[in-house]
Write a protein that holds these residues in place. Sequence first.
Motif, PDB file in Angstrom:
ATOM      1  N   PRO A   1     -11.822   4.692  10.285  1.00  0.00           N
ATOM      2  CA  PRO A   1     -12.259   5.834  11.107  1.00  0.00           C
ATOM      3  C   PRO A   1     -12.580   5.476  12.547  1.00  0.00           C
ATOM      4  O   PRO A   1     -12.517   6.340  13.421  1.00  0.00           O
ATOM      5  N   LEU A   2     -12.908   4.244  12.851  1.00  0.00           N
ATOM      6  CA  LEU A   2     -13.288   3.882  14.222  1.00  0.00           C
ATOM      7  C   LEU A   2     -12.099   3.772  15.172  1.00  0.00           C
ATOM      8  O   LEU A   2     -12.267   3.739  16.369  1.00  0.00           O
ATOM      9  N   GLU A   3     -10.877   3.754  14.615  1.00  0.00           N
ATOM     10  CA  GLU A   3      -9.686   3.678  15.448  1.00  0.00           C
ATOM     11  C   GLU A   3      -9.149   5.034  15.862  1.00  0.00           C
ATOM     12  O   GLU A   3      -8.208   5.124  16.612  1.00  0.00           O
ATOM     13  N   ALA A   4      -9.715   6.084  15.351  1.00  0.00           N
ATOM     14  CA  ALA A   4      -9.227   7.439  15.640  1.00  0.00           C
ATOM     15  C   ALA A   4      -9.574   7.861  17.009  1.00  0.00           C
ATOM     16  O   ALA A   4      -9.409   7.694  18.020  1.00  0.00           O
TER      17      ALA A   4
ATOM     18  N   ASN B   1      -0.852   9.042   7.812  1.00  0.00           N
ATOM     19  CA  ASN B   1      -1.727   8.921   8.970  1.00  0.00           C
ATOM     20  C   ASN B   1      -3.145   9.355   8.636  1.00  0.00           C
ATOM     21  O   ASN B   1      -4.116   8.726   9.077  1.00  0.00           O
ATOM     22  N   GLU B   2      -3.281  10.418   7.860  1.00  0.00           N
ATOM     23  CA  GLU B   2      -4.607  10.890   7.460  1.00  0.00           C
ATOM     24  C   GLU B   2      -5.299   9.865   6.558  1.00  0.00           C
ATOM     25  O   GLU B   2      -6.485   9.599   6.707  1.00  0.00           O
ATOM     26  N   MET B   3      -4.551   9.277   5.632  1.00  0.00           N
ATOM     27  CA  MET B   3      -5.121   8.273   4.739  1.00  0.00           C
ATOM     28  C   MET B   3      -5.602   7.056   5.529  1.00  0.00           C
ATOM     29  O   MET B   3      -6.710   6.565   5.314  1.00  0.00           O
ATOM     30  N   ILE B   4      -4.785   6.584   6.475  1.00  0.00           N
ATOM     31  CA  ILE B   4      -5.166   5.421   7.283  1.00  0.00           C
ATOM     32  C   ILE B   4      -6.361   5.761   8.165  1.00  0.00           C
ATOM     33  O   ILE B   4      -7.263   4.937   8.343  1.00  0.00           O
ATOM     34  N   ALA B   5      -6.417   6.977   8.700  1.00  0.00           N
ATOM     35  CA  ALA B   5      -7.555   7.394   9.532  1.00  0.00           C
ATOM     36  C   ALA B   5      -8.849   7.388   8.718  1.00  0.00           C
ATOM     37  O   ALA B   5      -9.921   7.066   9.251  1.00  0.00           O
TER      38      ALA B   5
ATOM     39  N   GLN C   1       0.842  -1.199   0.000  1.00  0.00           N
ATOM     40  CA  GLN C   1       0.000   0.000   0.000  1.00  0.00           C
ATOM     41  C   GLN C   1       0.874   1.246   0.000  1.00  0.00           C
ATOM     42  O   GLN C   1       1.871   1.319   0.701  1.00  0.00           O
ATOM     43  N   LEU C   2       0.481   2.224  -0.819  1.00  0.00           N
ATOM     44  CA  LEU C   2       1.244   3.458  -0.973  1.00  0.00           C
ATOM     45  C   LEU C   2       0.517   4.635  -0.353  1.00  0.00           C
ATOM     46  O   LEU C   2      -0.693   4.792  -0.553  1.00  0.00           O
ATOM     47  N   GLY C   3       1.271   5.468   0.326  1.00  0.00           N
ATOM     48  CA  GLY C   3       0.734   6.727   0.808  1.00  0.00           C
ATOM     49  C   GLY C   3       0.880   7.780  -0.271  1.00  0.00           C
ATOM     50  O   GLY C   3       1.513   7.550  -1.313  1.00  0.00           O
ATOM     51  N   PRO C   4       0.314   8.954  -0.064  1.00  0.00           N
ATOM     52  CA  PRO C   4       0.436  10.039  -1.043  1.00  0.00           C
ATOM     53  C   PRO C   4       1.897  10.442  -1.256  1.00  0.00           C
ATOM     54  O   PRO C   4       2.696  10.431  -0.320  1.00  0.00           O
ATOM     55  N   ALA C   5       2.222  10.783  -2.483  1.00  0.00           N
ATOM     56  CA  ALA C   5       3.574  11.230  -2.824  1.00  0.00           C
ATOM     57  C   ALA C   5       3.724  12.698  -2.452  1.00  0.00           C
ATOM     58  O   ALA C   5       2.914  13.533  -2.835  1.00  0.00           O
ATOM     59  N   ILE C   6       4.764  13.013  -1.699  1.00  0.00           N
ATOM     60  CA  ILE C   6       5.031  14.378  -1.253  1.00  0.00           C
ATOM     61  C   ILE C   6       6.285  14.870  -1.967  1.00  0.00           C
ATOM     62  O   ILE C   6       7.379  14.356  -1.727  1.00  0.00           O
ATOM     63  N   PRO C   7       6.154  15.857  -2.862  1.00  0.00           N
ATOM     64  CA  PRO C   7       7.329  16.374  -3.572  1.00  0.00           C
ATOM     65  C   PRO C   7       8.332  17.013  -2.607  1.00  0.00           C
ATOM     66  O   PRO C   7       7.953  17.703  -1.664  1.00  0.00           O
TER      67      PRO C   7
END
Length: 74
Positions: free
Chosen positions: A71-74, A63-67, A39-45
């Motif tokens: 959503p119930l783990e937040a 972290n935002e993507m996984i949240a 699984q890939l997270g967003p690419a940050i230039p």
Amino acid sequence: MSMRHCTCGAEADVRRCTRRTADGLDEIVYRVICPVCGQLGPAIPAAGKDEAAAIAEAIAAWNEMIAQLRPLEA
């Protein structure tokens, strides 16, 4: 900043990657990648940022993507 585990439960890694832009130039990006499921997270230039800031931004985006995925783990 602590990084959340992947949706598969594994610890993910921050990686420095190179990608080709639409105009044919190479761009350095930082992203979080799960070594187990891929699984890939967003690419940050990295352009205009120091390495620590780009890594912190990649972790925050992950972290935002996984949240959003769990959503119930937040």
